[in-house]
Design a protein around this motif. Structure first.
Motif, PDB file in Angstrom:
ATOM      1  N   ARG A   5      16.003  44.285 -96.106  1.00 23.80           N
ATOM      2  CA  ARG A   5      16.562  43.182 -95.775  1.00 23.80           C
ATOM      3  C   ARG A   5      17.612  43.365 -94.396  1.00 23.80           C
ATOM      4  N   ILE A   6      17.167  42.767 -93.647  1.00 20.38           N
ATOM      5  CA  ILE A   6      17.678  43.190 -92.136  1.00 20.38           C
ATOM      6  C   ILE A   6      18.607  41.850 -91.436  1.00 20.38           C
ATOM      7  N   GLY A   7      19.499  42.607 -91.063  1.00 23.30           N
ATOM      8  CA  GLY A   7      20.522  41.339 -89.961  1.00 23.30           C
ATOM      9  C   GLY A   7      20.525  41.682 -88.662  1.00 23.30           C
ATOM     10  N   GLY A  32      19.465  37.645 -91.685  1.00 21.46           N
ATOM     11  CA  GLY A  32      20.927  37.076 -91.116  1.00 21.46           C
ATOM     12  C   GLY A  32      20.984  37.428 -89.734  1.00 21.46           C
ATOM     13  N   LEU A  60      28.595  40.035 -91.440  1.00 22.29           N
ATOM     14  CA  LEU A  60      27.259  40.394 -91.708  1.00 22.29           C
ATOM     15  C   LEU A  60      27.230  41.758 -92.225  1.00 22.29           C
ATOM     16  N   SER A  63      28.100  41.704 -96.081  1.00 24.07           N
ATOM     17  CA  SER A  63      27.333  41.225 -96.860  1.00 24.07           C
ATOM     18  C   SER A  63      26.477  42.267 -97.784  1.00 24.07           C
ATOM     19  N   GLU A  65      23.548  41.218 -99.147  1.00 25.46           N
ATOM     20  CA  GLU A  65      22.200  40.908 -99.161  1.00 25.46           C
ATOM     21  C   GLU A  65      21.482  41.672 -98.086  1.00 25.46           C
ATOM     22  N   ILE A  66      22.475  42.407 -97.164  1.00 21.26           N
ATOM     23  CA  ILE A  66      21.595  43.059 -96.052  1.00 21.26           C
ATOM     24  C   ILE A  66      21.693  44.738 -96.156  1.00 21.26           C
ATOM     25  N   ASP A  67      20.547  45.360 -95.859  1.00 20.43           N
ATOM     26  CA  ASP A  67      20.342  46.567 -96.159  1.00 20.43           C
ATOM     27  C   ASP A  67      20.614  47.358 -94.665  1.00 20.43           C
ATOM     28  N   VAL A  69      20.559  46.800 -90.302  1.00 15.65           N
ATOM     29  CA  VAL A  69      20.797  46.004 -89.082  1.00 15.65           C
ATOM     30  C   VAL A  69      20.084  46.466 -87.670  1.00 15.65           C
ATOM     31  N   LYS A  90      25.092  50.745 -93.924  1.00 15.65           N
ATOM     32  CA  LYS A  90      24.022  49.845 -93.470  1.00 15.65           C
ATOM     33  C   LYS A  90      23.089  50.687 -92.780  1.00 15.65           C
TER      34      LYS A  90
END
Length: 335
Positions: A5-7, A32, A60, A63, A65-67, A69, A90
């Motif tokens: 899951r990437i921001g 995100g 961000l 979060s 929800e983010i693995d 970036v 991250k």
């Protein structure tokens, strides 16, 4: 973990390129985005179906929800964001150049190592045909021991003055030729000495900031091979040529006229090679960014070892900085 899951941090031009690449990787999901210009975030989110827009990059990074970036901001902002991302646990993909100084690159790499996260830098040529195929064939010993590598690198004419500024864009060596420094290390190993010359031949921005718009570099590798690079912003083609010579054969890549390249392998009477003589190499850019995105995602998921790492970026940055110093001192410098 079956998906990453990437921001996205920074929603300018390159973020659209990277988002399109990740859209081709089934295990990658953009969840995100943050940009200081909210409208830019909204455009990226709408175009690629990104569900959430954040009000700050710190939000961000906080979060769950983010693995990982994608850092797509201007170069002078990379260091703080990458270190903060690593400290937040991250994984990080950082666009090249990683930073503006060697010390910044080293701090960023150290943060990634200390926190046990993947740090990949945007040296996408490693993943682009025919360059990846050439690497495999060099490593296989097909052209024997390397003798020389020569390249002409034609970057696009800068679209803004900050590209020339050592405090913002870094100039031709750091912004453009650093790709080739990384490629040379990948092919031939570590560099022993480097000498560079150049100047501001064409552009007022280069003259104003004291950085070159045309450069010649000469390198000697630890394995004895020779290397040379001509880099130019004034030619404005946005492509390159590459010649690699070995004791048993050679590779020629000319992206100015053809999207691909050629190989020539000397005839071996004892064990004839199916690649004997001339044959074509790959198709350019078709998979480069997608393969780069796939590499980052799969390294996060533990399926492949990291490539184009922070440590690689540190070494490429070192060559760029030494080349700049060589120009200013008119001296051959030991790496």
């Amino acid at each position: 973990m079956n998906e990453a899951r990437i921001g996205v941090i920074g929603a300018g031009r390159i973020s659209h390129v990277m988002a399109a690449a990740h859209a081709q990787v089934p295990e990658s999901r953009l969840v995100g985005v943050f940009d200081v210009v909210r409208g830019a975030s909204e455009r990226l989110a709408e175009k690629f179906g990104i569900p959430r827009i954040y009000d700050s990059y710190q939000e961000l990074l906080a979060s769950d929800e983010i693995d990982a970036v994608l850092v797509c901001t201007p170069t002078f902002l990379h260091e703080r964001i990458v270190i903060d991302a690593a400290n937040a646990g991250k994984h990080v993909f950082c666009q090249k150049p990683m930073a503006l100084t060697l010390e910044q690159c080293e701090r960023m790499n150290e943060a990634a190592v200390r926190n046990g996260v993947v740090l990949q830098v945007g040296f996408m040529i490693r993943f682009t045909p025919p360059f990846a195929e050439v690497k495999e064939r060099i490593d296989s010993g097909e052209i024997g021991d390397l003798i020389a590598i020569r390249s002409a690198v034609f970057g696009w004419e800068p679209t803004a003055e900050w590209f020339y500024d050592p405090e913002q864009g870094g100039g031709l060596l750091i912004d453009t030729i650093i790709h080739t420094f990384d490629l040379y290390r990948w092919y031939a190993g570590e560099v022993e000495t480097i000498y560079a010359d150049g100047g501001a031949y064409v552009f007022e921005g280069a003259r104003k900031h004291g950085t070159p718009d045309n450069v010649m570099c000469s390198l000697k590798f630890r394995n004895g091979a020779m290397g040379s690079i001509y880099g130019s912003w004034s030619s404005g083609y946005g492509d390159k040529t590459l010649e690699i010579y070995g004791t048993k054969g050679s590779f020629f890549i000319d992206l100015m006229e053809a999207q691909g390249g050629r190989a020539f392998i000397k005839k071996d009477k004892q064990a004839p090679s199916p690649a004997e003589g001339w044959n074509n190499l790959g198709v350019l850019w078709k998979f480069g960014y997608q393969q780069e995105a796939r590499q980052f995602t799969h390294s996060i998921l533990g399926r492949v070892p990291p490539s184009a790492t922070g440590a690689d970026a540190v070494e490429a940055q070192k060559l760029a900085m030494l080349a700049d110093r060589s120009i200013r001192q008119a001296a051959v410098l030991k790496v």
